[in-house]
Every structure is written in structure tokens, then in C-alpha cells.
Write a protein that holds these residues in place. Sequence first.
Motif, short mmCIF file in Angstrom:
data_model
loop_
_atom_site.label_atom_id
_atom_site.label_comp_id
_atom_site.label_asym_id
_atom_site.label_seq_id
_atom_site.Cartn_x
_atom_site.Cartn_y
_atom_site.Cartn_z
N THR A 89 0.85 -1.19 0.00
CA THR A 89 0.00 0.00 0.00
C THR A 89 0.89 1.24 0.00
O THR A 89 2.09 1.15 0.26
N ALA A 90 0.28 2.37 -0.25
CA ALA A 90 1.03 3.63 -0.27
C ALA A 90 1.62 3.93 1.10
O ALA A 90 2.65 4.61 1.20
N THR A 91 1.03 3.40 2.16
CA THR A 91 1.52 3.68 3.51
C THR A 91 2.40 2.57 4.08
O THR A 91 2.85 2.67 5.22
N THR A 92 2.67 1.54 3.29
CA THR A 92 3.57 0.48 3.74
C THR A 92 4.96 1.08 3.97
O THR A 92 5.44 1.86 3.17
N SER A 93 5.59 0.70 5.07
CA SER A 93 6.95 1.19 5.35
C SER A 93 7.93 0.54 4.37
O SER A 93 7.69 -0.57 3.88
N LEU A 94 9.00 1.24 4.09
CA LEU A 94 10.02 0.66 3.20
C LEU A 94 10.60 -0.61 3.79
O LEU A 94 10.92 -1.54 3.06
N LEU A 118 7.25 -3.70 -6.57
CA LEU A 118 5.89 -3.92 -6.07
C LEU A 118 4.94 -2.86 -6.62
O LEU A 118 5.25 -1.66 -6.54
N PRO A 119 3.80 -3.27 -7.14
CA PRO A 119 2.76 -2.28 -7.43
C PRO A 119 2.31 -1.68 -6.10
O PRO A 119 2.17 -2.39 -5.10
N VAL A 120 2.08 -0.39 -6.09
CA VAL A 120 1.64 0.30 -4.88
C VAL A 120 0.16 0.65 -5.05
O VAL A 120 -0.22 1.29 -6.03
N MET A 121 -0.63 0.22 -4.09
CA MET A 121 -2.09 0.36 -4.18
C MET A 121 -2.61 1.31 -3.10
O MET A 121 -2.08 1.35 -1.99
N GLU A 122 -3.67 2.03 -3.45
CA GLU A 122 -4.50 2.75 -2.48
C GLU A 122 -5.89 2.20 -2.70
O GLU A 122 -6.54 2.52 -3.70
N GLN A 156 7.37 5.86 4.18
CA GLN A 156 6.28 5.18 3.49
C GLN A 156 6.57 5.04 2.00
O GLN A 156 7.27 5.88 1.41
N ALA A 157 6.04 4.00 1.41
CA ALA A 157 6.26 3.71 -0.02
C ALA A 157 5.91 4.91 -0.90
O ALA A 157 6.60 5.20 -1.88
N LYS A 158 4.85 5.64 -0.56
CA LYS A 158 4.41 6.76 -1.40
C LYS A 158 5.43 7.87 -1.49
O LYS A 158 5.40 8.66 -2.43
N LYS A 159 6.38 7.94 -0.56
CA LYS A 159 7.41 8.98 -0.59
C LYS A 159 8.52 8.65 -1.58
O LYS A 159 9.27 9.52 -1.99
N VAL A 160 8.63 7.38 -1.96
CA VAL A 160 9.76 6.92 -2.77
C VAL A 160 9.34 6.35 -4.12
O VAL A 160 10.10 6.38 -5.08
N MET A 161 8.12 5.87 -4.20
CA MET A 161 7.65 5.15 -5.39
C MET A 161 7.69 6.02 -6.64
O MET A 161 7.71 7.25 -6.58
N THR A 162 7.69 5.35 -7.77
CA THR A 162 7.54 6.01 -9.06
C THR A 162 6.05 6.23 -9.26
O THR A 162 5.26 5.28 -9.20
#
Length: 164
Positions: free
Chosen positions: A15-20, A35-39, A98-104
Motif C-alpha cells: 500500500t502507499a503507507t507500507t513502510s520501506l 511492487l505495485p503500490v495500491m491505495e 512510506q512507499a508513497k514517498k519513494v515510489m515512481t
Amino acid sequence: MLVKDAMTKDPVVCTATTSLRDAVGLMKKYHIGGLPVMEGTELVGMLTESDLIALLESERISDDLWLPSPFEIIEIPIREYINWEKTKHALRNIGDMQAKKVMTHRVVTATEGMEIGAAAALMLKEGISRLPVMRGKKLVGILARADIINAVGSSHSVPKGAET
């Protein structure tokens, strides 16, 4: 051959809030590089090894020759110590990010009905290693380079006249 024939169904996601820390744990556990990032049910990004490595990039050392003044000679060790302390602090906190801070955020996707060759060409053009596979707005799979290689390697075509 179509993407649906080669893709991995039900991909591992975060998820977008998953920790790295947790996202990296998933990558290690499943031996995957992204990983695909989901909300909820919406695909909002991709978190890849490249995104994580980019966190650790350091600035390139200048090729210019620089001669410090006597005052700077005293200042340099202090400045470097402060920078090192900031770097250590940042590295400690990366796992909690969180993943959302780093993801593409710009995600290149494929559809189930796309030809494997077109998907491979898209990967090469975009410089990416995997494509989330969509059915409308729903994530139904992921196509990685290894999936393409495995699909091509497992498809047997019998040469004309060789049937018995």
C-alpha cells in the motif's frame, strides 16, 4: 503470445503507507524487484529496487581543484561531521519511510490482450523491468522480464513437416 499467457497473476503488492522496511521484506521474501503500490483498489505507483537505491545515491565529487583557505581547513572537519550525522540519521529513518514517498508515480502498464513483443518493446523503450497488467482499472497481474523469457522459452513451435 499475449501478456495474459505470460504474466504472474495476483501479484504481490504493497500500500502507499507500507513502510520501506516492510516493502523490502516482501521483495526479499518473494524474490522480486518491484511492487505495485495500491491505495484501495487503485494502482498509484510502483516501488522498485531502483527507487530504493536512489535513496542511497550520494552527490558526485567535483573534478574541479579546490584549495581551501586556512579558515576552511578548520571548518571542513566540522561541516563533514555534521553532514555525516545527518546522513546516519537519514539512513536510520529510511526504513520507516512510506512507499508513497519513494515510489515512481508515473506507472507504465500493459493490458492482458497486448502481444508479448509489444510489451517487451514498451519495457525497453521506458527502461523498466516490469509492467503491471490491467483489466480496465483493476490490477490483474504483473509482467516481468523473466516472465517474457520463460514464456518465449516454453513456447514450442514444431517446424513444418516435423509432425509425426
